[in-house]
Design a protein around this motif. Structure first.
Motif, PDB file in Angstrom:
ATOM      1  N   CYS A 156       0.852  -1.193   0.000  1.00 23.29           N
ATOM      2  CA  CYS A 156       0.000   0.000   0.000  1.00 23.29           C
ATOM      3  C   CYS A 156       0.890   1.246   0.000  1.00 23.29           C
ATOM      4  O   CYS A 156       1.824   1.358   0.795  1.00 23.29           O
ATOM      5  N   CYS A 190       0.213   3.014   3.757  1.00 22.70           N
ATOM      6  CA  CYS A 190       0.611   2.416   5.045  1.00 22.70           C
ATOM      7  C   CYS A 190       1.732   1.377   4.909  1.00 22.70           C
ATOM      8  O   CYS A 190       2.293   0.951   5.914  1.00 22.70           O
ATOM      9  N   CYS A 220      -4.464   0.105   0.042  1.00 23.43           N
ATOM     10  CA  CYS A 220      -5.281  -0.954   0.648  1.00 23.43           C
ATOM     11  C   CYS A 220      -6.674  -0.428   0.990  1.00 23.43           C
ATOM     12  O   CYS A 220      -6.871   0.781   1.117  1.00 23.43           O
ATOM     13  N   CYS A 242      -6.981   1.824   4.123  1.00 20.71           N
ATOM     14  CA  CYS A 242      -6.545   3.224   3.918  1.00 20.71           C
ATOM     15  C   CYS A 242      -7.597   3.965   3.089  1.00 20.71           C
ATOM     16  O   CYS A 242      -7.931   5.116   3.390  1.00 20.71           O
TER      17      CYS A 242
HETATM   18 ZN   LIG Z   1      -2.905   1.055   3.464  1.00 24.94          ZN
END
Ligand SMILES: [Zn+2]
Length: 230
Positions: free
Chosen positions: A14, A17, A29, A32
């Motif tokens: 991601c 993150c 992701c 997020c």
């Molecule tokens: Zn993420």
């Protein structure tokens, strides 16, 4: 199967993150995606966007409707994701954002109210440099939900502008005066203009002005995000 094997061999993370992505996720992701600051209500978000543009353009803005999904802040996780989409070639992330925006709008408004989606174009030189137009990718994601065509052929950008970030509203407006034109004589009646982030609205107002001069009947605007108060 091939995709799964590719994902196993070259797992992606991601952009926000750093966690490993699922095969169905691209760039960012889902946790997020779900954590970005959103407007609580589609209609209220539209009024906020319209009011924001009108406050800068005092009556010169005549959008039929306005739509906006996220609140944009500098140094936020959303900025990180949008930066990656725009400058690191993650165009599929643009489509994913477009689908999010499309579903959000369709919850409030039927797709029959528009004829086509028109992304705010990049100048041809900037497009070559970036290899794709992020607004076009957002519009393509929206089109999957709307089942309406993306018309990138009816609006072109004829003036090259450097980044508008940090410029006063008067400078932004001056830079964008006459920056767009419509090359075709047959313009659809009801257009949904699509852009990524609206700050003052200078770009979408200049683009809408060209579409109106070209013969568009009603123009609405959809922005993925509106810059919030810092
Ligand atoms: Zn993420």
């Amino acid at each position: 199967m091939k995709e799964r094997l590719f994902h196993f061999l070259f797992p992606e993370v991601c952009i926000v993150c750093g966690k490993l992505l699922m095969p169905s996720e691209y760039g960012c992701c889902s946790s997020c995606m779900n954590a970005f600051e959103t407007f609580p209500d589609c209609t209220a978000a539209g009024h906020t966007l319209l009011h924001s543009i009108e406050s800068h353009f005092r009556g010169k803005c005549s959008f039929e409707r306005a739509y906006c999904r996220y609140v944009y802040h500098r140094n936020s996780p959303l900025q990180k994701a949008l930066h990656a989409m725009k400058y690191e070639g993650m165009f599929n992330l643009g489509k994913a954002f477009g689908r999010e925006l499309g579903v959000w709008i369709l919850d409030a408004v039927p797709s029959e109210s528009i004829d086509c989606l028109v992304p705010v174009p990049l100048h041809p030189l900037k497009r070559i440099d970036r290899s794709f137009n992020q607004a076009e990718k957002i519009a393509e994601g929206m089109a999957e939900v709307f089942h309406k065509p993306v018309r990138s052929d009816i609006l072109v950008r004829t003036v090259y502008t450097a980044t508008q970030t940090g410029l006063a509203i008067s400078e932004r407006r001056k830079n964008l005066e006459g920056a767009f034109r419509t090359p075709l004589s047959d313009i659809p009646g009801r257009i949904l203009l699509v852009d990524d982030v609206v700050t003052t609205g200078s770009t979408v107002v200049a683009a809408a002005s060209a579409l109106r001069n070209g013969g568009a009947g009603s123009i609405s605007v959809a922005a993925l995000a509106l810059t919030g108060k810092e």
